[in-house]
Design an enzyme around this catalytic site. Structure first.
Site, PDB file in Angstrom:
ATOM      1  CE  LYS A   1      11.140 -23.814  11.131  1.00  0.00           C
ATOM      2  NZ  LYS A   1      12.193 -22.807  11.077  1.00  0.00           N
TER       3      LYS A   1
ATOM      4  CG  HIS B   1       8.177 -20.929   7.810  1.00  0.00           C
ATOM      5  ND1 HIS B   1       7.296 -20.224   8.581  1.00  0.00           N
ATOM      6  CD2 HIS B   1       9.297 -21.057   8.563  1.00  0.00           C
ATOM      7  CE1 HIS B   1       7.869 -19.931   9.738  1.00  0.00           C
ATOM      8  NE2 HIS B   1       9.084 -20.427   9.764  1.00  0.00           N
TER       9      HIS B   1
ATOM     10  CG  HIS C   1       4.346 -22.504  12.239  1.00  0.00           C
ATOM     11  ND1 HIS C   1       4.217 -22.462  10.872  1.00  0.00           N
ATOM     12  CD2 HIS C   1       4.690 -21.239  12.612  1.00  0.00           C
ATOM     13  CE1 HIS C   1       4.475 -21.232  10.435  1.00  0.00           C
ATOM     14  NE2 HIS C   1       4.753 -20.475  11.475  1.00  0.00           N
TER      15      HIS C   1
ATOM     16  CD  GLU D   1       8.738 -17.697  17.979  1.00  0.00           C
ATOM     17  OE1 GLU D   1       9.415 -17.415  16.996  1.00  0.00           O
ATOM     18  OE2 GLU D   1       7.551 -17.359  18.125  1.00  0.00           O
TER      19      GLU D   1
ATOM     20  NE  ARG E   1      -2.226  -1.421   3.289  1.00  0.00           N
ATOM     21  CZ  ARG E   1      -2.499  -1.181   4.562  1.00  0.00           C
ATOM     22  NH1 ARG E   1      -3.519  -0.441   4.893  1.00  0.00           N
ATOM     23  NH2 ARG E   1      -1.743  -1.670   5.518  1.00  0.00           N
TER      24      ARG E   1
HETATM   25  C1  BG6 Z   1       6.097 -17.198  11.876  1.00  0.00           C
HETATM   26  C2  BG6 Z   1       5.360 -16.517  12.992  1.00  0.00           C
HETATM   27  O1  BG6 Z   1       5.214 -17.847  11.017  1.00  0.00           O
HETATM   28  O2  BG6 Z   1       7.019 -18.145  12.429  1.00  0.00           O
HETATM   29  C3  BG6 Z   1       6.339 -15.837  13.935  1.00  0.00           C
HETATM   30  O3  BG6 Z   1       4.466 -15.548  12.455  1.00  0.00           O
HETATM   31  C4  BG6 Z   1       7.392 -16.822  14.420  1.00  0.00           C
HETATM   32  O4  BG6 Z   1       5.655 -15.251  15.038  1.00  0.00           O
HETATM   33  C5  BG6 Z   1       8.016 -17.558  13.247  1.00  0.00           C
HETATM   34  O5  BG6 Z   1       8.386 -16.118  15.132  1.00  0.00           O
HETATM   35  C6  BG6 Z   1       8.946 -18.670  13.701  1.00  0.00           C
HETATM   36  O6  BG6 Z   1       9.586 -19.200  12.585  1.00  0.00           O
HETATM   37  P1  BG6 Z   1      11.081 -19.725  12.644  1.00  0.00           P
HETATM   38  O7  BG6 Z   1      11.316 -20.331  11.315  1.00  0.00           O
HETATM   39  O8  BG6 Z   1      11.945 -18.549  12.940  1.00  0.00           O
HETATM   40  O9  BG6 Z   1      11.084 -20.720  13.758  1.00  0.00           O
END
Ligand code: BG6
Length: 472
Positions: free
Chosen positions: A173, A169, A231, A207, A40
């Site tokens: 991995k 994603h 995830h 995290e 945007r």
């Molecule tokens: C993302 C989340 O999809 O995955 C984040 O939105 C998170 O909040 C991240 O920190 C973690 O991914 P990775 O690959 O760094 O473990």
């Protein structure tokens, strides 16, 4: 041609631009391509300056002048929004003409869930989602069952399921795919993978990082939608599904979808939510926000393989460690010549996967303590996969971007899976537990520890046992 929506956002800067750059360096992009960033707001200067700054942070070692010059010339930016995509469509048309009729368009939607549906309408109206386009949808896909169904319906109105790539994603991995290989390719492990031998499973993604400037995104999603329905649940699918007929996208996703059918709706009484102290002071966060930044949850799978085995999920921001660990705890013999397991003692027969880009596996065993004694003690057999095979893999987003380019859906989620996961999530979304405050740098609210009793969480493990490759 790639059209990157959210090109100036956090994900683009940390993962997507660096991933596309590295794929180019590795010779894994098409011979000729263009990348049009969109969003945007226009960048202050040239988009290439922003991309270069992102690469300096994320991929400094690969950033030679020559490599940068050939990448930079492919980049451009065009402003767009859900209401107005005319200029972007013009730019895309011009790029397509340069690349030729055989070229494909990859539309990467790195936008928040609430913006997705209007954007899909715009893609169709402007002709951007033509029959040669592939659309990558970032997670979370919707924000509950209704919005996910609406979004699927909106997409299916204009594009075939075959053209849709719902990205998660974690499935990209290396460590996640190692779960499948270890399970299904080894006589040592395959027969153990059931309730008769497995006492508990933990999928633990603490995290250390906090919001990193993503306050308003986080207010919209929270930890449950951001991490658990996505995830952690997808990893659970890999851990618990039956063996697929093959590794084709159809068979693998059929097996995962069947497992999710057996996954029981999440029970609010078996969930603990937390919010880290100081969250409400973050930019973009409401002063009275009740958004959860921590979730611990026990879920159950009602099928012959897993009935009775607790699956424990945990994730949160601003915690003591940054790890991505799957632990399969095996039942130990009740009582052996070496003695019984003392109540409350940590289980030592474990299979532990570290889902880092540099994956590690370890199997916890009991061995005789050296010396003139008959005592046994727990010790890990640890495998650094890349080192053992002297080969390194692609970073998750790189792998998945490449899969979209070659048209492989294996590591992407399907409409039915995503909808079923939202169905399981519904009781928690409707009746979430109160988010309990926890100290930054801790392991979350104490109440979460009770969920994992009697054996407790595998993390934090004793410092001496931490495998190399565990990351911050
Ligand atoms: C993302 C989340 O999809 O995955 C984040 O939105 C998170 O909040 C991240 O920190 C973690 O991914 P990775 O690959 O760094 O473990």
């Amino acid at each position: 041609m790639i059209v990157l929506f959210g090109a100036r956002g956090d994900l683009a800067k940390r993962k997507l631009w660096p991933g596309l750059f590295r794929l180019t360096q590795a010779g894994l992009m098409p011979e000729d391509f263009r990348i049009i960033g969109t969003g945007r707001h226009e960048p202050d200067g040239d988009i290439a300056d922003e991309v270069r700054a992102a690469l300096e942070k994320a991929a400094p070692d690969d950033l030679t002048d020559e490599a940068w010059a050939s990448f930079a010339e492919k980049l451009s930016f065009e402003k767009s929004s859900a209401d107005d995509g005319a200029k972007l469509a013009e730019a895309a048309k011009a790029a397509r003409e340069e690349l030729g009729d055989e070229s494909r368009t990859l539309l990467y939607m790195s936008v928040p869930p609430s913006a997705m549906k209007p954007m899909v309408g715009m893609l169709a109206e402007t002709g951007l989602s033509t029959d040669r386009a592939r659309i990558v949808m970032e997670k979370p896909f919707g924000s509950d069952l209704k919005t996910a169904k609406d979004l699927n319906a909106a997409l299916h109105e204009h594009v075939d399921e075959d053209a849709i790539y719902r990205i998660d994603h974690f499935l990209g991995k290396e460590g996640a795919q190692d779960i499948l290989a270890l399970r299904f390719a080894n006589g040592l492990f395959e027969p153990l993978w059931c309730a008769e031998h497995v006492e508990a499973v933990q999928i633990d993604i603490p995290e250390k990082i906090g919001l990193e400037g993503r306050g308003s995104f986080y207010e919209e999603t929270g930890a449950f939608r951001d991490m658990v329905v996505t995830h952690l649940s997808q990893i659970l699918g890999f851990v618990a599904m039956e063996q697929p007929k093959s590794l084709s996208a159809g068979d693998l996703r059929d097996a995962k979808a069947a497992l999710f059918e057996d996954l029981q709706p999440f029970d609010p009484d078996l969930a603990v939510y937390g919010q880290f102290d100081g969250y409400r002071d973050e930019d973009g966060v409401d002063d009275e926000s009740t958004t959860e930044t921590f979730v611990a949850l026990r879920v159950d799978i009602d099928n012959d393989r897993w009935r009775g085995v607790p699956f424990l999920l945990r994730t949160g921001k601003a915690l003591a460690e940054g790890r991505r660990v799957v632990t399969i705890t095996l039942r130990e013999p009740d009582c052996t010549i070496f003695g019984c397991r003392v109540e409350g003692e940590r289980p030592s027969n474990t299979i532990v996967f570290e889902l880092t880009d540099d994956p590690h596996l370890s199997v916890g065993v009991k061995v005789k303590v050296p010396g003139p004694t008959s005592a046994v003690a727990a010790a890990p057999l640890t495998l650094d996969v890349e080192r053992a095979l002297n080969q390194s893999g692609l970073e998750a987003y790189e792998r998945l971007l490449r899969d979209v380019m070659v048209g492989d859906h294996m590591l992407f989620t399907r409409a039915d899976e995503v909808e079923r996961l939202w169905e399981c999530a519904a009781p928690l979304l409707e009746n979430p537990p109160e988010a309990l405050t926890y100290e930054q740098g801790s392991w979350g609210p104490e109440r979460a520890d009770r969920l994992a009793e009697p054996a407790g969480w595998h993390l934090p493990e004793q410092a001496a046992q931490q495998p190399a490759g565990a990351s911050a």
